[in-house]
Design a protein around this motif. Sequence first.
Motif, mmCIF file in Angstrom:
data_model
loop_
_atom_site.group_PDB
_atom_site.id
_atom_site.type_symbol
_atom_site.label_atom_id
_atom_site.label_comp_id
_atom_site.label_asym_id
_atom_site.label_seq_id
_atom_site.Cartn_x
_atom_site.Cartn_y
_atom_site.Cartn_z
ATOM 1 N N GLY A 34 0.823 -1.201 0.000
ATOM 2 C CA GLY A 34 0.000 0.000 0.000
ATOM 3 C C GLY A 34 0.855 1.248 0.000
ATOM 4 O O GLY A 34 0.654 2.171 0.778
ATOM 5 N N CYS A 35 1.807 1.304 -0.922
ATOM 6 C CA CYS A 35 2.855 2.327 -0.892
ATOM 7 C C CYS A 35 2.371 3.708 -1.296
ATOM 8 O O CYS A 35 3.066 4.700 -1.060
ATOM 9 C CB CYS A 35 4.017 1.904 -1.783
ATOM 10 S SG CYS A 35 3.599 1.823 -3.550
ATOM 11 N N GLY A 36 1.196 3.812 -1.936
ATOM 12 C CA GLY A 36 0.699 5.117 -2.359
ATOM 13 C C GLY A 36 1.655 5.791 -3.318
ATOM 14 O O GLY A 36 2.117 5.187 -4.285
ATOM 15 N N THR A 37 1.996 7.045 -3.042
ATOM 16 C CA THR A 37 2.900 7.780 -3.921
ATOM 17 C C THR A 37 4.371 7.509 -3.611
ATOM 18 O O THR A 37 5.249 8.177 -4.144
ATOM 19 C CB THR A 37 2.622 9.293 -3.867
ATOM 20 O OG1 THR A 37 2.722 9.733 -2.513
ATOM 21 C CG2 THR A 37 1.241 9.612 -4.406
ATOM 22 N N GLY A 38 4.626 6.545 -2.738
ATOM 23 C CA GLY A 38 5.965 5.979 -2.621
ATOM 24 C C GLY A 38 6.936 6.634 -1.666
ATOM 25 O O GLY A 38 8.136 6.328 -1.713
ATOM 26 N N GLN A 39 6.473 7.495 -0.772
ATOM 27 C CA GLN A 39 7.426 8.120 0.156
ATOM 28 C C GLN A 39 8.165 7.075 0.983
ATOM 29 O O GLN A 39 9.393 7.115 1.091
ATOM 30 C CB GLN A 39 6.713 9.093 1.092
ATOM 31 C CG GLN A 39 7.676 9.775 2.062
ATOM 32 C CD GLN A 39 6.995 10.638 3.098
ATOM 33 O OE1 GLN A 39 5.941 10.283 3.605
ATOM 34 N NE2 GLN A 39 7.578 11.778 3.412
ATOM 35 N N THR A 40 7.418 6.133 1.572
ATOM 36 C CA THR A 40 8.056 5.132 2.425
ATOM 37 C C THR A 40 8.936 4.186 1.608
ATOM 38 O O THR A 40 9.965 3.711 2.094
ATOM 39 C CB THR A 40 6.995 4.334 3.196
ATOM 40 O OG1 THR A 40 5.964 3.884 2.294
ATOM 41 C CG2 THR A 40 6.344 5.193 4.279
ATOM 42 N N THR A 41 8.550 3.931 0.362
ATOM 43 C CA THR A 41 9.369 3.080 -0.504
ATOM 44 C C THR A 41 10.687 3.767 -0.841
ATOM 45 O O THR A 41 11.750 3.136 -0.814
ATOM 46 C CB THR A 41 8.619 2.746 -1.806
ATOM 47 O OG1 THR A 41 7.229 2.560 -1.549
ATOM 48 C CG2 THR A 41 9.182 1.489 -2.449
ATOM 49 N N ARG A 42 10.616 5.053 -1.151
ATOM 50 C CA ARG A 42 11.841 5.793 -1.471
ATOM 51 C C ARG A 42 12.756 5.895 -0.254
ATOM 52 O O ARG A 42 13.984 5.768 -0.374
ATOM 53 C CB ARG A 42 11.494 7.185 -2.007
ATOM 54 C CG ARG A 42 10.893 7.161 -3.414
ATOM 55 C CD ARG A 42 10.754 8.558 -3.988
ATOM 56 N NE ARG A 42 9.848 9.383 -3.200
ATOM 57 C CZ ARG A 42 8.515 9.361 -3.317
ATOM 58 N NH1 ARG A 42 7.936 8.536 -4.189
ATOM 59 N NH2 ARG A 42 7.755 10.142 -2.582
ATOM 60 N N GLU A 43 12.179 6.120 0.909
ATOM 61 C CA GLU A 43 13.001 6.169 2.123
ATOM 62 C C GLU A 43 13.677 4.831 2.368
ATOM 63 O O GLU A 43 14.851 4.774 2.753
ATOM 64 C CB GLU A 43 12.134 6.564 3.313
ATOM 65 C CG GLU A 43 11.689 8.019 3.272
ATOM 66 C CD GLU A 43 10.732 8.390 4.385
ATOM 67 O OE1 GLU A 43 10.507 9.580 4.593
ATOM 68 O OE2 GLU A 43 10.201 7.463 5.053
ATOM 69 N N ALA A 44 12.945 3.734 2.116
ATOM 70 C CA ALA A 44 13.535 2.403 2.275
ATOM 71 C C ALA A 44 14.657 2.187 1.273
ATOM 72 O O ALA A 44 15.717 1.648 1.613
ATOM 73 C CB ALA A 44 12.460 1.333 2.115
ATOM 74 N N ALA A 45 14.446 2.620 0.045
ATOM 75 C CA ALA A 45 15.468 2.443 -0.996
ATOM 76 C C ALA A 45 16.729 3.234 -0.676
ATOM 77 O O ALA A 45 17.850 2.769 -0.916
ATOM 78 C CB ALA A 45 14.905 2.863 -2.351
#
Length: 254
Positions: A34-45
Amino acid sequence: MSDLFDYDAELRLHNELFRAAARVGSHDRVLDIGCGTGQTTREAARAAVNGSATGVDLSAPMLERARQLTDDEGLPNITFQQADAQVHRFPPTHFDLCISRFGTMFFADPVAAFTNISHALRPAARLVLLVWQDRDCNEWATAIRGTFTTASAESRGPGPFSLADPTVTEGILVAAGFADVNFTDVHVPVYYGPDSAAAFDAVFRLWEFKDLLATLDAAAAEQARTRLRATLDAHQTDGGVYFDSRAWIVTARR
C-alpha cells in the motif's frame, strides 16, 4: 496530480516514528504494501543502499506519481507494481522486511492476505505496520464525520480501523505465520493543511465530500459545508490545521 490527497504531509509526524521503527538495513530487500505515492518506498530504498525496495499499490494514479518522484530522485534500486497484495504472487522467501504505512487495513480476508505476504518473506524477516487505533481515538475521523448528519457508524469488516484491536490483530498475524507480535502506541496529530481553506479543499479529496453532499438536498448540503468549515476553523493553529490521532506501530517476525 492536484486531485490526490497529500498523505505524506498529513502523516509527517507518524512517518518519522514509522521510519525509525522500520530500521531498514543497508542490504535489506524491502516490500512496501500500500505504498501510495511511494514516500516510504523511497526512504527504504535510500537506506537499503546495497539492497532494494518494491512498492505495491492498487492505485494507478498514485503509482504514476510515485514513479515520477522516484525518477526525479534518480533512485536505481526501487520498483513499483500495481498489484493486490492479498493475492499477488510475490517471489517466495525473497524479502528481508515488509513495511506498510496504513496500507493493510482493507483486506477482505486478512489472514489469507497476511499469509500471502508471509510467503514472500524469508524466515525471521521482519514485519512493520502502522495502523489506526479505534475510531473513537481518532479525532480526524469523529470530528469530520460528525459534520454529516447522515454519517453512519463505522461498519464491521475491512476499513481504516479493522486492525485497531491488538488481540484481534495479533491473532490474525499469528494465524498467518508471524510471531513476536508487539504494539507501540503512536499519539501524534495529523495535518490537513496550512489553513482551514486549504484543509476544506483537502477534505473533498480525502473524504469524497462532494459525493456525500450529492446525497443531500441543497439546504442540508449547505449546513454540512458550514459545519465542516467551523470544525476546520476550530482546529487551525499557527502551524496549520491539526486533528488528534492514535495509531499502533505493529512489529512481528516471519
